[in-house]
Write a protein that holds these residues in place. Structure first.
Motif, short mmCIF file in Angstrom:
data_model
loop_
_atom_site.label_atom_id
_atom_site.label_comp_id
_atom_site.label_asym_id
_atom_site.label_seq_id
_atom_site.Cartn_x
_atom_site.Cartn_y
_atom_site.Cartn_z
N ALA A 369 0.83 -1.20 0.00
CA ALA A 369 0.00 0.00 0.00
C ALA A 369 0.86 1.25 0.00
CB ALA A 369 -0.92 -0.01 1.22
N HIS A 370 0.47 2.26 -0.79
CA HIS A 370 1.14 3.54 -0.84
C HIS A 370 0.27 4.61 -0.16
CE1 HIS A 370 4.34 2.85 -4.16
NE2 HIS A 370 4.06 1.71 -3.55
N SER A 371 0.89 5.69 0.26
CA SER A 371 0.16 6.74 0.98
C SER A 371 -0.87 7.45 0.10
CB SER A 371 1.15 7.77 1.53
OG SER A 371 1.93 8.34 0.48
N ASP A 372 -0.68 7.40 -1.23
CA ASP A 372 -1.64 8.06 -2.12
C ASP A 372 -2.84 7.19 -2.44
OD1 ASP A 372 -0.52 6.14 -3.75
OD2 ASP A 372 0.29 7.52 -5.24
N GLY A 373 -2.91 6.01 -1.81
CA GLY A 373 -4.05 5.12 -2.02
C GLY A 373 -3.81 4.05 -3.06
N ASN A 374 -2.75 4.20 -3.85
CA ASN A 374 -2.43 3.17 -4.84
C ASN A 374 -1.81 1.95 -4.15
OD1 ASN A 374 -3.30 4.52 -7.15
ND2 ASN A 374 -1.35 5.61 -7.38
N ILE A 375 -1.83 0.83 -4.83
CA ILE A 375 -1.21 -0.39 -4.33
C ILE A 375 -0.18 -0.85 -5.35
CG2 ILE A 375 -1.59 -2.79 -3.63
CD1 ILE A 375 -4.39 -2.03 -2.80
N GLU A 376 1.00 -1.20 -4.85
CA GLU A 376 2.09 -1.66 -5.71
C GLU A 376 1.99 -3.18 -5.86
OE1 GLU A 376 6.98 -1.30 -5.91
OE2 GLU A 376 5.85 -0.35 -4.29
N TRP A 377 1.90 -3.64 -7.12
CA TRP A 377 1.73 -5.06 -7.41
C TRP A 377 2.96 -5.59 -8.13
CZ3 TRP A 377 -2.39 -6.82 -4.96
CH2 TRP A 377 -3.49 -5.97 -4.76
N LEU A 378 3.31 -6.84 -7.85
CA LEU A 378 4.45 -7.49 -8.49
C LEU A 378 3.99 -8.19 -9.77
CD1 LEU A 378 7.49 -8.23 -8.25
CD2 LEU A 378 6.75 -10.33 -7.10
N VAL A 379 4.79 -8.05 -10.82
CA VAL A 379 4.48 -8.62 -12.13
C VAL A 379 5.71 -9.36 -12.65
CG1 VAL A 379 3.89 -8.06 -14.53
CG2 VAL A 379 2.81 -6.80 -12.66
N GLY A 380 5.49 -10.46 -13.36
CA GLY A 380 6.56 -11.17 -14.05
C GLY A 380 6.30 -11.16 -15.54
N THR A 381 7.33 -10.89 -16.33
CA THR A 381 7.18 -10.85 -17.78
C THR A 381 8.40 -11.50 -18.44
OG1 THR A 381 8.13 -8.61 -17.79
CG2 THR A 381 5.72 -8.79 -17.87
#
Length: 396
Positions: A369-381
């Motif tokens: 969770a970020h303070s601006d309300g966004n959520i950081e998600w992990l991705v594999g490519t």
């Protein structure tokens, strides 16, 4: 946007799959594909005409790789989060197995006991292999092949299994379970099988695949097939004939329930949204992603121009409005699909891959969770000719 790992897979990479179970959510499988042609050259694109390519091919090789993902949610500065090599980085290799070229991999959503999982692997010999993953001493996951089923028995190795999809999206654990699996093939056929999963007297996971039904779906390579998770009697297929079709297994497979020709090139991916009933997406070599209401398919709800063919789509595991796209010659992007009748919003792009973007998946680990309300998600490519696998994150 942060990059946590860049890995050289040695062979061309085309598939990335994170394990969906919480206790194995740090395990990611990567499939690779290498073509050896009789002119001595290596590698053909997955979209190359199979018939002409087959005349020049002497072998298709692959390797199943697996990595354990370390703690990516730490508070390091973004510049410190980049790992040029896997040693000491967040992607630690735990498995490498040579086999036939791999076209797709999918984790089974059902398992008989905790700390185990089952991975299905579609390969270039027309077979599907099943690999059990279990945690052993020191909590280290180990892979073991437990079964295989030849989908194209009379093909003499000329038919490829191109895609896989399980009938459920919800993970579950019970002593004995069965799941349906749909397989699409390069000869235009679809193959549905039932996979019985159990545990033997030594606590080893066992898989018994039983062929259920095979039918001719298209007159071209069937790049993708998916089971509607809201109604598992419904199957969608997409092929190089520029069509996608809807099949109702309750009424038979002599003819499709509908055939849609809205795309102008091969249909590479179809994904049903497992959070929002009736919503699904299709992607094509024609550079377009189309979003549909399954109840009325005369025209799509919306159209996103990706400026490149789109090989793979993935809805987010927990967020109903996010979809990840592998845009073959234009990197990877995350779209927000709010009101499906409106143009989707591009919320993140990842352009570090310098070759064809093929494999993409979301981690099932919780986001940061970020303070601006966004959520950081992990991705594999992963990408093809530069044989590169990356772990990165986006806050959306």
């Amino acid at each position: 946007m942060s990059t946590f790992a860049r890995v050289d897979t040695e062979l061309c990479a085309d598939s990335v799959e994170f394990c969906p179970f919480e206790d194995l959510a740090d395990v990611v499988a990567v499939g690779t594909y290498e073509v050896i042609k009789d002119d001595g050259k290596q590698n053909a694109e997955l979209g190359e005409d199979e018939e002409s390519t087959a005349k020049r091919i002497t072998n298709r090789n692959g390797r199943l790789l697996a990595y354990r993902v370390g703690d990516w949610r730490n508070d390091l500065e973004p510049s410190e989060k980049v790992h040029e090599h896997i040693e000491g980085g967040v992607a630690t290799p735990i498995h490498s197995q040579d086999m036939a070229a791999i076209l797709d991999t999918k984790w089974c959503p059902a398992r008989p006991i905790d700390s185990t999982a089952l991975l299905a692997v579609a390969d270039a010999t027309g077979s599907v292999g099943f690999h059990a993953v279990s945690k052993h001493a020191e909590n280290q996951p180990r892979f073991r092949k437990v079964a295989s089923l030849q989908s194209a028995e009379l093909s003499n190795g000329s038919v490829l299994c191109l895609s896989l999809d399980w009938s459920s999206r919800s993970t579950k654990t019970k002593a004995e379970c069965s799941e349906k699996l749909i397989v699409s093939r390069s000869d235009g056929y679809l193959h549905q099988m039932n996979v019985h999963i159990s545990v033997d007297e030594n606590s080893n996971v066992c898989a018994t695949p039983i062929s259920d039904h095979t039918w001719k779906a298209h007159d071209a390579e069937t790049w993708t097939a998916t089971i509607d998770c809201w109604n598992t009697k419904i199957v969608y297929s997409g092929a190089d004939d520029s069509t996608w079709k809807k099949w109702d297994l309750r009424v038979g497979t002599d003819s499709p329930l509908l055939t849609n020709r809205r795309h102008e090139a091969g249909v590479c991916s179809i994904q049903v949204n497992h959070h929002r009933e009736h919503l699904f997406a299709t992607a094509s070599y024609d550079d377009h992603m189309l979003f549909w209401d399954a109840r009325t398919t005369r025209r799509p709800l919306s159209d996103h121009h990706a400026e490149s063919g789109v090989w793979r789509l993935r809805w987010h595991p927990t967020k109903s409005d996010l979809i990840l796209a592998a845009c073959m010659h234009n990197g990877f992007r995350i779209l927000r699909v709010g009101d499906a009748s409106q143009e989707p919003e591009i919320v993140a792009t990842f352009m570090e891959h310098k070759s064809i973007a093929y494999g993409a998946d979301w981690s099932h680990e919780r986001g940061k969770a970020h303070s601006d309300g966004n959520i950081e998600w992990l991705v594999g490519t992963c990408s093809f000719y530069d044989h590169k696998f990356c772990l990165w994150s986006a806050a959306v």
